[in-house]
Design a protein around this motif. Structure first.
Motif, short mmCIF file in Angstrom:
data_model
loop_
_atom_site.label_atom_id
_atom_site.label_comp_id
_atom_site.label_asym_id
_atom_site.label_seq_id
_atom_site.Cartn_x
_atom_site.Cartn_y
_atom_site.Cartn_z
N LEU A 3 0.84 -1.20 0.00
CA LEU A 3 0.00 0.00 0.00
C LEU A 3 0.87 1.24 0.00
CD1 LEU A 3 -2.67 1.61 0.35
CD2 LEU A 3 -2.39 1.27 2.82
N GLU A 4 0.48 2.19 -0.84
CA GLU A 4 1.11 3.50 -0.84
C GLU A 4 0.00 4.55 -0.79
OE1 GLU A 4 4.89 4.39 -3.07
OE2 GLU A 4 3.41 5.42 -4.35
N ILE A 5 0.10 5.48 0.16
CA ILE A 5 -0.86 6.58 0.27
C ILE A 5 -0.12 7.87 -0.04
CG2 ILE A 5 -2.46 7.82 1.76
CD1 ILE A 5 -2.76 5.28 3.41
N VAL A 6 -0.63 8.59 -1.05
CA VAL A 6 0.02 9.79 -1.54
C VAL A 6 -0.95 10.97 -1.45
CG1 VAL A 6 1.16 10.83 -3.54
CG2 VAL A 6 1.36 8.38 -3.14
N THR A 7 -0.45 12.11 -0.98
CA THR A 7 -1.21 13.36 -1.01
C THR A 7 -0.44 14.34 -1.89
OG1 THR A 7 -0.08 14.39 0.88
CG2 THR A 7 -1.97 12.96 1.38
N PRO A 8 -1.03 15.49 -2.20
CA PRO A 8 -0.27 16.47 -2.98
C PRO A 8 1.01 16.94 -2.28
CG PRO A 8 -2.60 16.99 -3.03
CD PRO A 8 -2.42 15.87 -2.03
N GLU A 9 1.06 16.82 -0.96
CA GLU A 9 2.20 17.29 -0.19
C GLU A 9 3.30 16.25 -0.01
OE1 GLU A 9 -1.01 17.53 1.31
OE2 GLU A 9 -1.28 19.51 0.42
N ALA A 10 2.92 14.97 0.14
CA ALA A 10 3.92 13.96 0.50
C ALA A 10 3.38 12.55 0.34
CB ALA A 10 4.33 14.16 1.96
N ILE A 11 4.28 11.59 0.44
CA ILE A 11 3.90 10.18 0.57
C ILE A 11 3.68 9.94 2.06
CG2 ILE A 11 4.63 7.79 0.30
CD1 ILE A 11 6.31 8.70 -2.09
N LEU A 12 2.44 9.62 2.45
CA LEU A 12 2.12 9.43 3.86
C LEU A 12 2.46 8.05 4.37
CD1 LEU A 12 -1.38 11.13 4.24
CD2 LEU A 12 0.87 12.10 4.68
N PHE A 13 2.33 7.04 3.50
CA PHE A 13 2.49 5.66 3.97
C PHE A 13 2.95 4.82 2.80
CE2 PHE A 13 0.92 1.39 4.87
CZ PHE A 13 1.33 1.21 6.19
N SER A 14 3.85 3.88 3.09
CA SER A 14 4.35 2.98 2.07
C SER A 14 4.85 1.72 2.77
CB SER A 14 5.49 3.68 1.32
OG SER A 14 6.00 2.85 0.32
N SER A 15 4.07 0.63 2.67
CA SER A 15 4.44 -0.59 3.39
C SER A 15 3.53 -1.74 2.98
CB SER A 15 4.31 -0.36 4.90
OG SER A 15 4.69 -1.51 5.61
N GLU A 16 3.93 -2.95 3.38
CA GLU A 16 3.08 -4.12 3.22
C GLU A 16 1.94 -4.05 4.24
OE1 GLU A 16 3.16 -6.86 1.14
OE2 GLU A 16 4.75 -5.87 0.03
N VAL A 17 0.74 -4.46 3.82
CA VAL A 17 -0.42 -4.49 4.71
C VAL A 17 -1.16 -5.81 4.54
CG1 VAL A 17 -0.68 -1.97 4.68
CG2 VAL A 17 -1.96 -3.34 3.04
N ASP A 18 -1.90 -6.19 5.59
CA ASP A 18 -2.72 -7.40 5.53
C ASP A 18 -4.08 -7.11 4.90
OD1 ASP A 18 -0.82 -9.10 6.62
OD2 ASP A 18 -1.49 -8.74 8.67
N SER A 19 -4.65 -5.94 5.22
CA SER A 19 -5.93 -5.56 4.65
C SER A 19 -6.08 -4.05 4.68
CB SER A 19 -7.09 -6.23 5.38
OG SER A 19 -7.22 -5.72 6.69
#
Length: 97
Positions: A3-19
């Motif tokens: 999972l990668e979560i991106v906003t206009p300002e930054a990458i908030l999260f980047s990692s393996e997830v279960d769900s």
């Protein structure tokens, strides 16, 4: 799944997830590993991330927008106003506002 979560300002999260649970336009839905490909618009609501059990997540390195859900530091929440989700080949990308 990754999972990668991106906003206009930054990458908030980047990692393996279960769900992953997201607020879709037709209601909240959850995705697990090997989920069918999905593209969806997201509405205001809460994204719930179940971090992979083998991931050593350091809470102090998270952006202040990602909040541990209670006592379990393997579950994170993120409030969004809107966004778009794409999931394909076990990689999810959320473009969030």
């Amino acid at each position: 799944m990754y999972l990668e979560i991106v906003t206009p300002e930054a990458i908030l999260f980047s990692s393996e997830v279960d769900s992953l649970s997201v607020p879709g336009v037709d209601g909240e839905f959850q995705m697990l590993n090997n989920h069918a490909p999905v593209v969806s618009n997201l509405i205001e609501g809460t994204v719930k991330i179940h971090v992979h059990s083998q991931t050593n997540l350091k809470l102090d390195e998270l952006d202040g927008k990602l909040i541990p859900d209670g006592a379990d530091d393997k579950i994170l929440t993120l409030l969004i106003n809107s966004g778009t989700l794409e999931l394909n080949d076990n990689k999810a990308i959320i473009l969030a506002d």
